[in-house]
Design a protein around this motif. Structure first.
Motif, mmCIF file in Angstrom:
data_model
loop_
_atom_site.group_PDB
_atom_site.id
_atom_site.type_symbol
_atom_site.label_atom_id
_atom_site.label_comp_id
_atom_site.label_asym_id
_atom_site.label_seq_id
_atom_site.Cartn_x
_atom_site.Cartn_y
_atom_site.Cartn_z
ATOM 1 N N ASP A 263 -5.422 -1.389 -10.958
ATOM 2 C CA ASP A 263 -4.007 -1.761 -10.933
ATOM 3 C C ASP A 263 -3.129 -0.518 -10.858
ATOM 4 O O ASP A 263 -2.120 -0.482 -10.135
ATOM 5 N N LYS A 264 -3.523 0.510 -11.566
ATOM 6 C CA LYS A 264 -2.754 1.758 -11.586
ATOM 7 C C LYS A 264 -2.724 2.437 -10.213
ATOM 8 O O LYS A 264 -1.652 2.825 -9.718
ATOM 9 N N ILE A 265 -3.897 2.576 -9.588
ATOM 10 C CA ILE A 265 -3.902 3.285 -8.310
ATOM 11 C C ILE A 265 -3.261 2.438 -7.207
ATOM 12 O O ILE A 265 -2.717 2.976 -6.237
ATOM 13 N N TYR A 266 -3.313 1.118 -7.355
ATOM 14 C CA TYR A 266 -2.643 0.251 -6.381
ATOM 15 C C TYR A 266 -1.135 0.465 -6.450
ATOM 16 O O TYR A 266 -0.471 0.637 -5.405
ATOM 17 N N LYS A 267 -0.592 0.475 -7.672
ATOM 18 C CA LYS A 267 0.845 0.704 -7.842
ATOM 19 C C LYS A 267 1.233 2.083 -7.343
ATOM 20 O O LYS A 267 2.292 2.263 -6.741
ATOM 21 N N TRP A 268 0.378 3.052 -7.597
ATOM 22 C CA TRP A 268 0.660 4.416 -7.143
ATOM 23 C C TRP A 268 0.697 4.485 -5.615
ATOM 24 O O TRP A 268 1.558 5.143 -5.019
ATOM 25 N N ALA A 269 -0.225 3.766 -4.973
ATOM 26 C CA ALA A 269 -0.310 3.827 -3.513
ATOM 27 C C ALA A 269 0.909 3.219 -2.836
ATOM 28 O O ALA A 269 1.364 3.708 -1.792
ATOM 29 N N ILE A 270 1.460 2.141 -3.408
ATOM 30 C CA ILE A 270 2.568 1.449 -2.748
ATOM 31 C C ILE A 270 3.938 1.934 -3.223
ATOM 32 O O ILE A 270 4.966 1.498 -2.715
ATOM 33 N N SER A 271 3.951 2.834 -4.227
ATOM 34 C CA SER A 271 5.222 3.293 -4.781
ATOM 35 C C SER A 271 5.645 4.637 -4.198
ATOM 36 O O SER A 271 4.802 5.482 -3.877
ATOM 37 N N SER A 272 6.932 4.806 -4.084
ATOM 38 C CA SER A 272 7.474 6.097 -3.620
ATOM 39 C C SER A 272 7.945 6.938 -4.792
ATOM 40 O O SER A 272 8.402 8.063 -4.618
#
Length: 486
Positions: free
Chosen positions: A99-108
């Motif tokens: 969940d953490k890396i997913y949020k990191w990938a889609i966030s600016s």
């Protein structure tokens, strides 16, 4: 696609570790007279070994992958006892990490924090896959796509044996530090809910370490067990396999697995005489059905015998433990195909299921002995009938029993020993202790129990032995001096 993300992340971690270690050791490496040169060389040697491992984020055999990684990243020899740098997230679950890396990938706005590598490719790859998923799964909502991709990533990381290593110690030339590494690494591996474990290596003293696992053991032998299963038995096996795969932490699965391991440890002496002595038969017959614990306590007095020479299939212990766990789960879970068929009066299902298991000691007597069923009829030892001569305990009682089993397995050092003693008798527990199953037992306690066991054997044939007749007593395992079963 999820596998690509996992592979890229692991490659990024390896690159980040390599860059950091080489940079930190460069000065000492270049200067032959540097005070830290020997340790710098040791760090680089460990790094070189670690980079070659096929599963660098797994513990490895004898935890060697883990040890090499910690040695490589420790700036000073003394730092090894403090382990790896703390995780940047409070949760160590694989789901939370994905969940953490997913949020990191889609966030600016969310920045890369360890173990994410800012100069790596994980983010780029994951963003590309998210876009590809949008095109491939455009018929699904964004929430559904995200959920499915995250599940796939969890499976991919699990398959890659990637662990959430948050703290550990490392081996050095110091014997003290080497010992601390092993102990701490063992503790961390024990608490890893997705960590590898085996039927063969787990001792009864350490069953508590697998109670919260989400994965079956490495030597789980479902495939081999399934090959000889046919008809409804094959369907029951498939159902149980799915339950263990998806609900390992459920109380039904935990109870079945724990009791299966205990039963397997007693092989081959898990059978009973035909028939038992008359005083034991009388005690069983006098136990009221209104008190299941009294019936169970009476049956637990039946001696443990070795198998007849015709019995086969007891030497492969991982296979036996797998079959025992499936057999127990089918009886414990009130919604299992077996229990459903019994409720519907389908006698052929039980007959077929028993034909595969009863000759291996997976029978109604051991089902009662293990606290899952109860009965008091003379026919228990001659063509016993379910719901007439023996019955499965209520789900409420089974939950209490599961809680009691768990409590004793986690009450160290004597809890596991007391549990085995209550189910199979003091003699059986002492024999397992002599085989190394209870390494934490106090020698003075063992000596006193051995004396008590000798006294019990001298009165084993007495028909006046008291029975535990209260359900609460049975399920909370009374003091040893009151437990004189077997």
């Amino acid at each position: 696609m999820a596998t690509i993300v996992a592979d890229t992340f692991i490659a990024d971690v390896m690159t980040a570790v390599k860059v950091a270690v080489l940079e930190e050791t460069q000065e000492a490496f270049d200067n032959p007279t540097h005070i830290d040169r020997d340790f710098a060389l040791a760090r680089r040697a460990s790094l070189k070994k670690w980079l070659k491992y096929e599963e660098p984020l797994n513990y490895g055999p004898n935890r060697i992958h883990f040890a090499d990684l910690v040695r490589a990243v420790s700036a000073q020899q003394e730092d090894m006892v403090h382990g790896l740098p703390p995780s940047s997230t409070r949760s160590s679950s694989l789901e939370a990490f994905v969940d953490k890396i997913y949020k990191w990938a889609i966030s600016s706005t969310v920045g890369a924090r360890a173990p994410l590598y800012k100069q790596g490719s994980t983010g780029v790859v994951l963003r590309s896959i998210i876009e590809e998923a949008k095109r491939a799964l455009r018929a699904h909502s964004e929430t559904e796509r995200e959920s499915e991709l995250k599940k796939a990533m969890v499976r991919a990381f699990t398959a890659k044996q990637a662990r959430s290593l948050t703290a550990a110690n490392a081996r050095t030339h110091s014997e003290r530090i080497a010992f601390e590494l092993h102990a701490t690494a063992q503790s961390l591996e024990d608490s890893d809910v997705r960590g590898d474990w085996t039927f063969q290596e787990i001792s009864l003293q350490h069953i508590h370490t697998i109670l919260n696992r989400r994965v079956t053991p490495v030597d789980w032998s479902y495939g081999t067990a399934l090959r000889s299963a046919v008809g409804i038995t094959r369907s029951i096996y498939a159902w149980a396999s799915q339950r263990f795969s998806e609900d390992m932490q459920d109380w039904t699965c935990s109870l079945a697995l724990s009791l299966a391991i205990i039963l397997t440890k007693l092989l081959p002496n898990i059978f009973y005489p035909h028939p038992p002595k008359s005083n034991i038969l009388s005690a069983i017959a006098s136990a009221p059905l209104s008190k299941p614990a009294a019936c169970i306590a009476a049956v637990r007095r039946v001696p443990l015998d070795p198998p007849s020479s015709s019995v086969k299939g007891l030497t492969n212990k991982p296979l036996y433990a797998t079959q025992a766990a499936i057999w127990l789960l089918a009886w414990i879970d009130e919604n299992s195909p077996l229990r459903t068929a019994i409720k519907a009066g389908n006698a052929s299902t039980l007959k077929e299921f028993n034909s595969k298991h009863s000759h291996k000691g997976l029978n109604h007597i051991n089902l009662i002995r293990l606290g899952i069923a109860y009965g008091n009829a003379g026919r228990l030892f001659n063509s016993a009938r379910v719901n007439e001569d023996y019955r499965v305990r209520s789900t409420s009682d089974l939950k209490k029993w599961a809680s009691s089993v768990r409590s004793h397995l986690t009450s160290l050092p004597e809890g596991p020993f007391n549990l085995v003693s209550a189910i199979f008798g003091l003699d059986a527990a002492l024999k397992l202790r002599d085989k190394g199953e209870f390494p934490g037992m106090n020698p003075a306690t063992v000596a006193s129990l051995q004396t008590a066991s000798a006294k019990q054997r001298s009165i084993a044939s007495s028909s006046k032995r008291p029975l535990d007749t209260d359900l609460a007593d049975s399920d909370t395992l009374p003091p040893r001096q009151r437990r004189r079963n077997h």
